[in-house]
Motif scaffolding. Structure first.
Motif, PDB file in Angstrom:
ATOM      1  N   GLN A  36       0.560   9.378  10.926  1.00 53.11           N
ATOM      2  CA  GLN A  36       0.109   8.388   9.955  1.00 53.11           C
ATOM      3  C   GLN A  36       1.192   8.063   8.956  1.00 53.11           C
ATOM      4  O   GLN A  36       2.065   8.886   8.672  1.00 53.11           O
ATOM      5  N   LYS A  37       1.104   6.867   8.395  1.00 50.46           N
ATOM      6  CA  LYS A  37       2.011   6.455   7.330  1.00 50.46           C
ATOM      7  C   LYS A  37       1.147   6.134   6.122  1.00 50.46           C
ATOM      8  O   LYS A  37       0.249   5.296   6.189  1.00 50.46           O
ATOM      9  N   VAL A  38       1.426   6.833   5.030  1.00 55.14           N
ATOM     10  CA  VAL A  38       0.714   6.610   3.775  1.00 55.14           C
ATOM     11  C   VAL A  38       1.757   6.139   2.775  1.00 55.14           C
ATOM     12  O   VAL A  38       2.633   6.911   2.375  1.00 55.14           O
ATOM     13  N   GLY A  39       1.689   4.860   2.385  1.00 57.93           N
ATOM     14  CA  GLY A  39       2.729   4.324   1.527  1.00 57.93           C
ATOM     15  C   GLY A  39       4.071   4.500   2.228  1.00 57.93           C
ATOM     16  O   GLY A  39       4.227   4.174   3.406  1.00 57.93           O
ATOM     17  N   PRO A  40       5.080   5.059   1.538  1.00 61.20           N
ATOM     18  CA  PRO A  40       6.398   5.245   2.156  1.00 61.20           C
ATOM     19  C   PRO A  40       6.515   6.519   2.986  1.00 61.20           C
ATOM     20  O   PRO A  40       7.547   6.774   3.591  1.00 61.20           O
ATOM     21  N   VAL A  41       5.473   7.345   3.002  1.00 62.34           N
ATOM     22  CA  VAL A  41       5.538   8.641   3.674  1.00 62.34           C
ATOM     23  C   VAL A  41       4.901   8.551   5.062  1.00 62.34           C
ATOM     24  O   VAL A  41       3.719   8.242   5.188  1.00 62.34           O
ATOM     25  N   LYS A  42       5.717   8.826   6.096  1.00 54.47           N
ATOM     26  CA  LYS A  42       5.203   8.887   7.472  1.00 54.47           C
ATOM     27  C   LYS A  42       5.295  10.332   7.912  1.00 54.47           C
ATOM     28  O   LYS A  42       6.325  10.975   7.725  1.00 54.47           O
ATOM     29  N   LYS A  56       3.749  15.865  -1.066  1.00 61.01           N
ATOM     30  CA  LYS A  56       4.287  14.534  -1.343  1.00 61.01           C
ATOM     31  C   LYS A  56       3.199  13.473  -1.347  1.00 61.01           C
ATOM     32  O   LYS A  56       3.278  12.504  -2.095  1.00 61.01           O
ATOM     33  N   LEU A  57       2.202  13.661  -0.491  1.00 58.88           N
ATOM     34  CA  LEU A  57       1.116  12.679  -0.437  1.00 58.88           C
ATOM     35  C   LEU A  57       0.416  12.557  -1.787  1.00 58.88           C
ATOM     36  O   LEU A  57       0.095  11.464  -2.231  1.00 58.88           O
ATOM     37  N   ALA A  58       0.183  13.674  -2.442  1.00 67.67           N
ATOM     38  CA  ALA A  58      -0.503  13.653  -3.723  1.00 67.67           C
ATOM     39  C   ALA A  58       0.342  12.962  -4.787  1.00 67.67           C
ATOM     40  O   ALA A  58      -0.198  12.398  -5.746  1.00 67.67           O
ATOM     41  N   GLN A  59       1.652  12.972  -4.635  1.00 70.33           N
ATOM     42  CA  GLN A  59       2.542  12.345  -5.608  1.00 70.33           C
ATOM     43  C   GLN A  59       2.540  10.819  -5.509  1.00 70.33           C
ATOM     44  O   GLN A  59       3.048  10.141  -6.396  1.00 70.33           O
ATOM     45  N   LEU A  60       1.966  10.277  -4.443  1.00 70.81           N
ATOM     46  CA  LEU A  60       1.931   8.824  -4.280  1.00 70.81           C
ATOM     47  C   LEU A  60       0.996   8.154  -5.271  1.00 70.81           C
ATOM     48  O   LEU A  60       1.102   6.958  -5.510  1.00 70.81           O
ATOM     49  N   GLY A  61       0.064   8.888  -5.793  1.00 70.61           N
ATOM     50  CA  GLY A  61      -0.891   8.315  -6.730  1.00 70.61           C
ATOM     51  C   GLY A  61      -2.233   8.096  -6.074  1.00 70.61           C
ATOM     52  O   GLY A  61      -2.332   7.840  -4.877  1.00 70.61           O
ATOM     53  N   SER A  62      -3.257   8.190  -6.893  1.00 70.04           N
ATOM     54  CA  SER A  62      -4.622   8.130  -6.363  1.00 70.04           C
ATOM     55  C   SER A  62      -4.973   6.768  -5.786  1.00 70.04           C
ATOM     56  O   SER A  62      -5.729   6.682  -4.830  1.00 70.04           O
ATOM     57  N   ARG A  63      -4.434   5.682  -6.310  1.00 68.04           N
ATOM     58  CA  ARG A  63      -4.777   4.360  -5.776  1.00 68.04           C
ATOM     59  C   ARG A  63      -4.316   4.217  -4.337  1.00 68.04           C
ATOM     60  O   ARG A  63      -5.046   3.728  -3.481  1.00 68.04           O
ATOM     61  N   ILE A  64      -3.093   4.644  -4.056  1.00 64.16           N
ATOM     62  CA  ILE A  64      -2.569   4.541  -2.687  1.00 64.16           C
ATOM     63  C   ILE A  64      -3.334   5.474  -1.761  1.00 64.16           C
ATOM     64  O   ILE A  64      -3.776   5.084  -0.677  1.00 64.16           O
ATOM     65  N   VAL A  65      -3.505   6.718  -2.183  1.00 65.96           N
ATOM     66  CA  VAL A  65      -4.173   7.713  -1.339  1.00 65.96           C
ATOM     67  C   VAL A  65      -5.638   7.352  -1.123  1.00 65.96           C
ATOM     68  O   VAL A  65      -6.149   7.413  -0.003  1.00 65.96           O
ATOM     69  N   ASP A  66      -6.344   6.945  -2.182  1.00 67.63           N
ATOM     70  CA  ASP A  66      -7.752   6.569  -2.043  1.00 67.63           C
ATOM     71  C   ASP A  66      -7.915   5.360  -1.120  1.00 67.63           C
ATOM     72  O   ASP A  66      -8.804   5.330  -0.273  1.00 67.63           O
TER      73      ASP A  66
END
Length: 177
Positions: free
Chosen positions: A50-56, A117-127
């Motif tokens: 998966q790719k979440v924001g810039p993190v794959k 790192k996923l948690a550092q993306l911010g809640s808006r992106i992760v949610d």
């Protein structure tokens, strides 16, 4: 992060219940699933990219079934590790009800969390990502049971004609729809 929703599925509850425990159906429904093996009793091992924001990341994890009430409800519990990207874990409580039309009403409540790192993306992106993943999973699940929606098929373009031909009626709805 918590979310819930309801899906109306045009299939009897027993068929929906059986699909919920079928590894081939689950593999087809999990977005980015590269491999899924196991069984409902021991759990499933999965590899998901998966790719979440810039993190794959490639997540390797386990999904188990708990609180199983045959034909009615269960809880899917999952946890995956994505190396340096971090981890994701959560559970989905699923409940089935027979619908008046012979179909099934599927209710789900999801609670998920991430770390690293996923948690550092911010809640808006992760949610947003988690909502999209849950929605995509249950849309694919519904499609696996019901088959493709004929109305989703592409309408072929009109045949080429001269410029004096009158436009086909309803074309705007087909383009915008």
């Amino acid at each position: 992060m918590k979310m819930n929703d309801t899906r109306q599925i045009a299939a009897p509850p027993q068929q929906v219940w059986t699909a919920l425990f079928d590894p081939e159906v689950l593999k087809a429904c999990v977005p980015g699933c590269q491999d899924l093996s196991g069984n409902p009793e021991d759990g499933y091992e999965a590899v998901v990219v998966q790719k979440v924001g810039p993190v794959k990341a490639t997540f390797k994890g386990m999904v188990t079934m708990a609180d199983v009430v045959d034909g009615q409800s269960c809880t899917l519990i999952g946890e995956g590790k994505g190396g340096a990207a971090g981890f994701a874990k959560g559970h989905a409580q699923i409940r089935l009800e027979a619908a008046d039309d012979g179909g099934t009403v599927l209710h789900y409540d999801v609670d998920a969390s991430v770390g690293g790192k996923l948690a550092q993306l911010g809640s808006r992106i992760v949610d947003g990502f988690a909502r999209r993943m849950a929605g995509e999973f249950f849309t694919r699940f519904q499609d696996q049971i019901e088959g493709p929606d004929i109305s989703d098929a592409q309408t072929p373009p009109p045949a080429a004609s001269d410029d004096t031909a009158e436009p086909r009626k309803g074309w705007v709805k087909r383009i915008l729809g």
